[in-house]
Write an enzyme that holds these catalytic residues in place. Structure first.
Site, PDB file in Angstrom:
ATOM      1  N   ASN A   9       0.830  -1.259   0.022  1.00 31.34           N
ATOM      2  CA  ASN A   9       0.132  -0.020  -0.045  1.00 31.34           C
ATOM      3  C   ASN A   9       0.767   1.333  -0.090  1.00 31.34           C
ATOM      4  O   ASN A   9       1.622   1.456   1.045  1.00 31.34           O
ATOM      5  CB  ASN A   9      -0.938   0.029   1.137  1.00 31.34           C
ATOM      6  CG  ASN A   9      -1.917   0.821   1.334  1.00 31.34           C
ATOM      7  OD1 ASN A   9      -1.670   2.182   0.922  1.00 31.34           O
ATOM      8  ND2 ASN A   9      -3.237   0.748   1.509  1.00 31.34           N
ATOM      9  N   GLY A  11       0.103   4.446   0.003  1.00 27.98           N
ATOM     10  CA  GLY A  11      -0.332   5.525   1.223  1.00 27.98           C
ATOM     11  C   GLY A  11       0.518   5.256   2.396  1.00 27.98           C
ATOM     12  O   GLY A  11       0.860   5.977   3.057  1.00 27.98           O
ATOM     13  N   ASP A  71      -1.740  -4.208  10.352  1.00 26.73           N
ATOM     14  CA  ASP A  71      -3.196  -4.276   9.754  1.00 26.73           C
ATOM     15  C   ASP A  71      -3.939  -3.320  10.372  1.00 26.73           C
ATOM     16  O   ASP A  71      -3.726  -3.133  11.574  1.00 26.73           O
ATOM     17  CB  ASP A  71      -3.656  -5.637   9.941  1.00 26.73           C
ATOM     18  CG  ASP A  71      -4.623  -6.087   9.122  1.00 26.73           C
ATOM     19  OD1 ASP A  71      -4.720  -5.464   7.768  1.00 26.73           O
ATOM     20  OD2 ASP A  71      -5.852  -6.547   9.315  1.00 26.73           O
ATOM     21  N   ASP A 157     -10.593   7.718   4.388  1.00 26.40           N
ATOM     22  CA  ASP A 157     -10.287   9.051   4.814  1.00 26.40           C
ATOM     23  C   ASP A 157     -11.451  10.249   4.433  1.00 26.40           C
ATOM     24  O   ASP A 157     -11.597  10.947   5.306  1.00 26.40           O
ATOM     25  CB  ASP A 157      -9.004   9.448   4.503  1.00 26.40           C
ATOM     26  CG  ASP A 157      -7.840   8.740   5.050  1.00 26.40           C
ATOM     27  OD1 ASP A 157      -7.947   8.005   6.086  1.00 26.40           O
ATOM     28  OD2 ASP A 157      -6.745   9.136   4.526  1.00 26.40           O
TER      29      ASP A 157
END
Length: 196
Positions: A9, A11, A71, A157
């Site tokens: 990921n 981000g 996680d 988000d």
């Protein structure tokens, strides 16, 4: 210090790079830097179990270095804490963030849910170069907005309003998130243990 992140990921990788920038000699690598690496299915029943699966799978091919697996996900009270550990694939195995958000908002309107309280949860597992296993957790409380707002961040988000705020994380931006998020809290605990 050589740290390997058990994630694909981008981000999350960016957040780790910012959060760990005070470690001057740090070199960060990810599982993507191993051409033949295949992540194991995240079939744990908790965030911690999934973080362990990620970290242990990467540690099996990168021993003698720091390895971090985490996680995280969103728990919505009115949905019995869903999507939970299924946050990244709530709308399907290869769902985009926008599809996961659309499903979340739809589930909250199918049977109108008055309780919009939610929290982001993060479980982090770090293996030291000598094989010790460290655990760190973080939580950020908030509520779910009625529609996505903002262009910054990733995941949920655009619909998550942190406690005490009036804007979503996607509006508040990385400066706020890197100080207050669930992942930032777990990372701060890791840094504190490193310095101890």
């Amino acid at each position: 210090m050589e740290l390997w992140l058990a994630t694909g990921n981008k981000g999350k990788v960016n957040e780790y790079k910012i959060g760990l920038k005070e470690l001057a000699d740090l070199k960060i690598f990810t599982q993507a830097d191993i051409p033949s690496f295949t992540p194991r299915p995240e079939d744990g029943k908790t965030f911690l179990e999934n973080a362990q699966i990620k970290a242990r799978t990467l540690k099996a091919v990168k021993s003698g270095v720091w390895v971090l697996g985490e996680d995280s996900g969103l728990e919505v009270e009115g949905l019995n804490n869903l999507p939970g550990i299924h946050s990244a694939r709530y709308a399907g195995p290869k769902a985009a963030d926008s599809e996961n958000i659309a499903k979340l908002l739809k589930m909250m309107t199918i049977r109108p849910i008055a309780n919009r309280k939610a929290r982001f949860v993060c479980s982090t597992v770090v293996f030291t170069p000598d094989g010790a296993e460290w655990h760190f957790d973080g939580v950020m409380n908030g509520t779910i907005s009625t529609k996505p707002v903002g262009q910054l961040g990733f995941g949920y988000d655009p619909v998550f309003i942190p406690e005490g705020q009036t804007q979503t994380l996607a509006e508040l931006g990385p400066g706020f998130k890197n100080q207050h998020s669930h992942r930032a809290q777990a990372l701060k605990a890791f840094l504190e243990k490193l310095k101890a």
